[in-house]
Design a protein around this motif. Structure first.
Motif, PDB file in Angstrom:
ATOM      1  N   ASP A 115       0.862  -1.175   0.000  1.00 23.90           N
ATOM      2  CA  ASP A 115       0.000   0.000   0.000  1.00 23.90           C
ATOM      3  C   ASP A 115       0.901   1.228   0.000  1.00 23.90           C
ATOM      4  O   ASP A 115       1.623   1.483   0.965  1.00 23.90           O
ATOM      5  N   GLY A 116       0.883   1.950  -1.104  1.00 21.85           N
ATOM      6  CA  GLY A 116       1.817   3.045  -1.303  1.00 21.85           C
ATOM      7  C   GLY A 116       2.811   2.705  -2.397  1.00 21.85           C
ATOM      8  O   GLY A 116       3.997   3.030  -2.300  1.00 21.85           O
ATOM      9  N   THR A 117       2.317   2.055  -3.460  1.00 24.85           N
ATOM     10  CA  THR A 117       3.201   1.605  -4.538  1.00 24.85           C
ATOM     11  C   THR A 117       3.948   2.765  -5.197  1.00 24.85           C
ATOM     12  O   THR A 117       5.137   2.654  -5.508  1.00 24.85           O
ATOM     13  N   THR A 118       3.269   3.890  -5.409  1.00 28.00           N
ATOM     14  CA  THR A 118       3.941   5.031  -6.022  1.00 28.00           C
ATOM     15  C   THR A 118       5.113   5.491  -5.163  1.00 28.00           C
ATOM     16  O   THR A 118       6.199   5.801  -5.677  1.00 28.00           O
ATOM     17  N   ASN A 119       4.920   5.525  -3.849  1.00 30.83           N
ATOM     18  CA  ASN A 119       6.023   5.863  -2.945  1.00 30.83           C
ATOM     19  C   ASN A 119       7.170   4.873  -3.102  1.00 30.83           C
ATOM     20  O   ASN A 119       8.337   5.254  -3.165  1.00 30.83           O
ATOM     21  N   PHE A 120       6.831   3.589  -3.153  1.00 30.29           N
ATOM     22  CA  PHE A 120       7.848   2.551  -3.305  1.00 30.29           C
ATOM     23  C   PHE A 120       8.641   2.744  -4.593  1.00 30.29           C
ATOM     24  O   PHE A 120       9.878   2.675  -4.600  1.00 30.29           O
ATOM     25  N   MET A 213       0.295  11.501   2.519  1.00 30.52           N
ATOM     26  CA  MET A 213       1.549  10.757   2.446  1.00 30.52           C
ATOM     27  C   MET A 213       1.497   9.544   1.529  1.00 30.52           C
ATOM     28  O   MET A 213       2.461   8.810   1.403  1.00 30.52           O
ATOM     29  N   GLY A 214       0.339   9.311   0.890  1.00 33.64           N
ATOM     30  CA  GLY A 214       0.306   8.340  -0.182  1.00 33.64           C
ATOM     31  C   GLY A 214       0.053   6.899   0.185  1.00 33.64           C
ATOM     32  O   GLY A 214       0.286   6.015  -0.638  1.00 33.64           O
ATOM     33  N   SER A 215      -0.447   6.640   1.383  1.00 32.51           N
ATOM     34  CA  SER A 215      -0.787   5.267   1.777  1.00 32.51           C
ATOM     35  C   SER A 215      -1.980   5.306   2.710  1.00 32.51           C
ATOM     36  O   SER A 215      -1.873   5.750   3.861  1.00 32.51           O
ATOM     37  N   HIS A 219      -2.031   5.858   6.829  1.00 32.92           N
ATOM     38  CA  HIS A 219      -2.819   6.935   7.419  1.00 32.92           C
ATOM     39  C   HIS A 219      -3.692   6.396   8.548  1.00 32.92           C
ATOM     40  O   HIS A 219      -3.774   6.976   9.634  1.00 32.92           O
ATOM     41  N   LEU A 220      -4.363   5.282   8.279  1.00 26.17           N
ATOM     42  CA  LEU A 220      -5.255   4.693   9.279  1.00 26.17           C
ATOM     43  C   LEU A 220      -4.485   4.208  10.501  1.00 26.17           C
ATOM     44  O   LEU A 220      -4.914   4.392  11.649  1.00 26.17           O
ATOM     45  N   ALA A 221      -3.347   3.566  10.276  1.00 24.39           N
ATOM     46  CA  ALA A 221      -2.523   3.112  11.400  1.00 24.39           C
ATOM     47  C   ALA A 221      -2.073   4.290  12.256  1.00 24.39           C
ATOM     48  O   ALA A 221      -2.027   4.201  13.493  1.00 24.39           O
ATOM     49  N   TYR A 222      -1.786   5.412  11.608  1.00 29.54           N
ATOM     50  CA  TYR A 222      -1.350   6.588  12.346  1.00 29.54           C
ATOM     51  C   TYR A 222      -2.497   7.234  13.121  1.00 29.54           C
ATOM     52  O   TYR A 222      -2.283   7.810  14.184  1.00 29.54           O
ATOM     53  N   SER A 238     -11.541  -2.120  -0.278  1.00 30.40           N
ATOM     54  CA  SER A 238     -11.444  -2.835   0.994  1.00 30.40           C
ATOM     55  C   SER A 238     -10.014  -3.176   1.360  1.00 30.40           C
ATOM     56  O   SER A 238      -9.626  -3.121   2.526  1.00 30.40           O
ATOM     57  N   TRP A 239      -9.172  -3.525   0.374  1.00 29.97           N
ATOM     58  CA  TRP A 239      -7.796  -3.903   0.695  1.00 29.97           C
ATOM     59  C   TRP A 239      -6.974  -2.709   1.166  1.00 29.97           C
ATOM     60  O   TRP A 239      -5.986  -2.877   1.857  1.00 29.97           O
ATOM     61  N   ASP A 240      -7.392  -1.494   0.796  1.00 30.97           N
ATOM     62  CA  ASP A 240      -6.701  -0.299   1.278  1.00 30.97           C
ATOM     63  C   ASP A 240      -6.927  -0.072   2.768  1.00 30.97           C
ATOM     64  O   ASP A 240      -6.053   0.473   3.452  1.00 30.97           O
TER      65      ASP A 240
END
Length: 293
Positions: A115-120, A213-215, A219-222, A238-240
């Motif tokens: 989650d955050g492939t563009t960042n990766f 921040m692109g994920s 964001h949810l974990a934070y 749902s997977w996001d």
């Protein structure tokens, strides 16, 4: 069908019952899958062999996404071969049919391998693995792992949420004016992005600050960990969000759709907060015409 053992005693609070995960439990399997896959993903940073696009030029997928999903699938289904599995890379772009068909499965694993492939792809160190387990549509396990910071967020239904064994708790801000809210630049350019931009424009003068921040999962974990006050985005899948939703709920926060209705696995437009200024955030989004409905 195997019976899941979450080691939950409904009469004992998390404070009274030390957090322990059985080595054979689905939680342990999810943690192990996230940790092993995360380290492999980290080793591939800067070494991408294939880069493709999905529904738009902004919606990327790499050989690492595909390999990570295959790894997680094998690690989970080795232990629970009768369970259903929904991974982002196994779904046609913008299709909701898999969730429509699987939402009521007895046990359903919901996975976003990166989650955050563009960042990766950019080498920006803000991405994660998201793994959730639902039982007849109800989330019972959520795991998000950030391999760059080695932070493992874990939630079990009724047992609380933890980061490396330490309980997480949402923040205490009571108003939007005191809040830092995360938002997203959705890759769906015709519907979701214009609405999210309207929401951002409405929220910017009403909050302490916005972050993007692109994920979605991070964001949810934070939010669950109290690092952010809330998060809003239209056009998610749902997977996001599945794992992060349970993290927030078990950390004392609140997640609904953008109209304030109870979260369900088919929800694609969400508001997630510490619970204190949830309705205020929804009201701003609705007044801006940015709810997605």
């Amino acid at each position: 069908m195997r019976t899941l053992n979450l080691n939950v005693n409904p009469n004992i609070s998390p404070e009274q019952d030390p957090y322990m995960v059985s080595s054979k439990s689905p939680t342990a399997v999810a943690i192990n899958a996230a940790a092993k896959t995360g380290q492999w993903i980290k080793s591939r940073l800067g070494n991408i062999k294939e880069l493709d696009i999905k529904q738009s030029a902004q919606d990327l997928v790499t050989d690492v996404d595909k390999g990570a999903e295959l790894m997680i699938r094998k690690l989970i289904l080795t232990h629970f071969p009768d369970h259903a599995f929904l991974g982002e890379e196994g779904v046609e772009a913008a299709s909701t049919e898999p969730m429509d068909a699987l939402e009521d499965a007895e046990y359903l694993w919901i996975v976003d391998p990166v989650d955050g492939t563009t960042n990766f792809v950019q080498g920006f160190p803000y991405f994660c693995i998201s793994i959730a387990l639902a039982h007849h549509g109800e989330l019972i396990i959520g795991v998000i792992y950030d391999p760059m910071r080695d932070e493992m967020f874990v939630a079990e239904k009724g047992r609380g949420a933890y980061m490396h064994g330490t309980p997480t708790a949402v923040s205490s801000e009571d108003t939007l004016a005191d809040s830092v809210i995360a938002i997203g630049f959705n890759p769906e350019r015709d519907f979701a992005l214009p609405l999210n931009l309207k929401g951002m424009q409405a929220l910017a003068p009403r909050t302490r600050s916005l972050r993007a921040m692109g994920s979605a999962a991070m964001h949810l974990a934070y939010v669950a960990a109290g690092r952010l006050s809330g998060y809003y985005e239209v056009g998610l899948n749902s997977w996001d969000i599945a794992a992060g939703v349970l993290l927030i709920q078990e950390s004392g926060g609140k997640v609904t759709d953008t109209q304030g209705q109870a979260f369900h696995l088919g929800a694609r437009h969400i508001v997630a907060t510490n619970g204190h200024m949830h309705q205020e955030l929804i009201q701003v989004i609705e007044e801006a015409g940015a709810s997605g409905y």
